[in-house]
Design an enzyme around this catalytic site. Structure first.
Site, PDB file in Angstrom:
ATOM      1  N   GLY A   1       0.748  -1.147  -0.004  1.00  0.00           N
ATOM      2  CA  GLY A   1      -0.133   0.119  -0.090  1.00  0.00           C
ATOM      3  C   GLY A   1       0.886   1.286  -0.185  1.00  0.00           C
TER       4      GLY A   1
ATOM      5  N   GLU B   1       9.281   7.396   4.342  1.00  0.00           N
ATOM      6  CA  GLU B   1       9.836   7.153   5.376  1.00  0.00           C
ATOM      7  C   GLU B   1      10.508   8.320   6.171  1.00  0.00           C
ATOM      8  OE1 GLU B   1      12.780   3.944   4.692  1.00  0.00           O
ATOM      9  OE2 GLU B   1      11.217   2.349   3.969  1.00  0.00           O
TER      10      GLU B   1
END
Length: 462
Positions: free
Chosen positions: A18, A52
């Site tokens: 995802g 991230e």
């Protein structure tokens, strides 16, 4: 990293499911001590790398986070990551078409923010030596300084909040904080909790335990060496006398933001050889002192936090944790647990020692212990509390023993004339005893004393 014994988590395509960071990857990012992005020429083409990075920075901004970020520039310059060049231009154009300008702008801001952190540049250089340097730096960073805390911490959070307010980390001044209270009341534990929460936000930190005893045993040079070594994460420097140690501290710390805890100090002479003046340290430094006795510390300009006994419900909870491994006593032990808790007067050390000694013991032993507490304090607590009494002068000792034997709860005026007639200078000595947390004076001018200190005084007389 693995070869050096460092536990490393690397994300890969298999756990990227995802477009939202969650599951194993989210836990890894949040729980890691060090986050190490490697900026390459293709870094910005990976939406996952950008997610991230933004996620990690968001975690740092929104919670109390001790994570460190160490950067590696792999065949790119910091200016490339700051978006001052066109290296990542095409990548962001493609992302805007797929994800929209708002999300891409967040990624750009994350890149520009983090790129100002100093990192390693592997551009056009051999990698072997740099890799060894990176591993060595990570090992140093992972050398955690957290102090070991008791298994059961009860009623401490409110105290921590008050101390944090007094420390006022955001203030640029050099600030001293004195944590003051009687022996066994939890001063060192409180200092450790605060130290663990904030040490990573300083350029260097050190926690020196048992300063008074160490200096008494002639170990001041060892303390100075330890302080210098811990602040700089280095081998101890050679110091041949305490004056040289003072000069090293003043010279090397004056531009460094440091956190120093000096545990158990009771004289200015002890403080003067380790952290005498604020101008020894860089802006924003904090020096925390724990002490039983403030009389000889000249602390007029310091912030002071006075430790008090635990509230009864916290005292009973702490006792129960040690005596039963539960937050409250079983029904059939409720009354005797309450009696023993009252006998301790809310002193954490007493609650811990007595609670542990009664763990899994039969009821008759509990009753015998209660009888002993009613006549004399537990031996270990006795020894701890006796340290404070042994430091008294003859006049202070006589006044202390008189109060313990006869005058707890009585108005000060009555024994005052007796002590004055004995040339004990009671006005001065009572203030000294208050400063050592051995007695208190309430709003009605009555003499008060902790129950265990009262029992200790009576046991000494006996």
């Amino acid at each position: 990293m693995d070869g050096a014994g460092i536990h490393v988590f690397r994300d890969d395509e298999e756990i990227r499911k995802g477009e939202v960071i969650k599951g194993e990857l989210e836990r890894a990012i949040k729980n890691s001590t060090i986050f190490m992005p490697i900026f390459s020429k293709n870094y910005a083409f990976s939406p996952w790398c950008l997610r991230e990075l933004a996620f990690r920075l968001d975690c740092l901004r929104n919670r109390d986070d001790n994570t460190m970020i160490l950067l590696i520039f792999f065949d790119v310059d910091p200016d490339d990551v700051k978006l001052k060049t066109g290296l990542y231009h095409d990548a962001f154009q493609k992302h805007e078409q797929k994800f929209g300008s708002n999300l891409v702008q967040q990624w750009k801001e994350a890149l520009m923010e983090v790129a100002h952190i100093k990192g390693w540049d592997l551009k056009d250089t051999g990698q072997g030596e740099l890799i060894r340097s990176i591993v060595a730096e990570v090992l140093i960073k992972l050398n955690k300084r957290e102090k070991i805390l008791p298994d059961h911490l009860v009623g401490i959070q409110d105290r921590v909040e008050v101390v944090m307010h007094l420390l006022d980390e955001g203030s640029p001044d050099v600030r001293y904080l004195v944590i003051h209270g009687m022996g066994g009341i939890g001063k060192t534990t409180l200092a450790k909790v605060v130290f663990n929460q904030i040490y990573s936000r300083f350029n260097g930190c050190s926690f020196l335990s048992g300063v008074r005893e160490a200096i008494k045993d002639g170990k001041i040079i060892q303390l100075q060496k330890q302080l210098l070594s811990e602040i700089f994460d280095s081998k101890p420097v050679e110091i041949f006398d305490s004056d040289a140690g003072i000069n090293h501290i003043k010279w090397r710390f004056c531009h460094k933001k440091v956190l120093i805890v000096l545990d158990d100090i009771d004289e200015w002479a002890q403080l003067s050889m380790l952290a005498a003046k604020g101008d020894w340290f860089g802006s924003g430094s904090r020096i925390i002192i724990t002490t039983r006795d403030t009389n000889n510390l000249a602390i007029e300009e310091y912030k002071v936090y006075q430790m008090t006994e635990l509230h009864y419900h916290h005292a009973l909870q702490l006792f129960s944790k040690h005596a039963f491994k539960m937050d409250s006593p079983p029904h059939d032990y409720d009354d005797i647990s309450c009696d023993i808790t009252h006998m301790t007067g809310g002193l954490p050390l007493a609650l811990e020692v007595i609670g542990c000694s009664l763990y899994r013991k039969r009821k008759p032993i509990w009753k015998e212990t209660l009888k002993k507490l009613q006549s004399a304090p537990h031996q270990h607590i006795f020894d701890i509390l006796k340290i404070s009494v042994e430091m008294l002068s003859e006049e202070q000792r006589e006044i202390f023993l008189d109060i313990a034997s006869f005058y707890v709860g009585e108005e000060r005026i009555y024994p005052y004339y007796m002590w004055k007639a004995l040339d004990f200078y009671p006005k001065i000595e009572i203030n000294n005893l208050i400063g050592m947390s051995l007695i208190k004076i309430d709003d009605h001018d009555r003499l008060l004393m902790h129950n265990l200190l009262r029992d200790l005084g009576r046991e000494i007389v006996r």
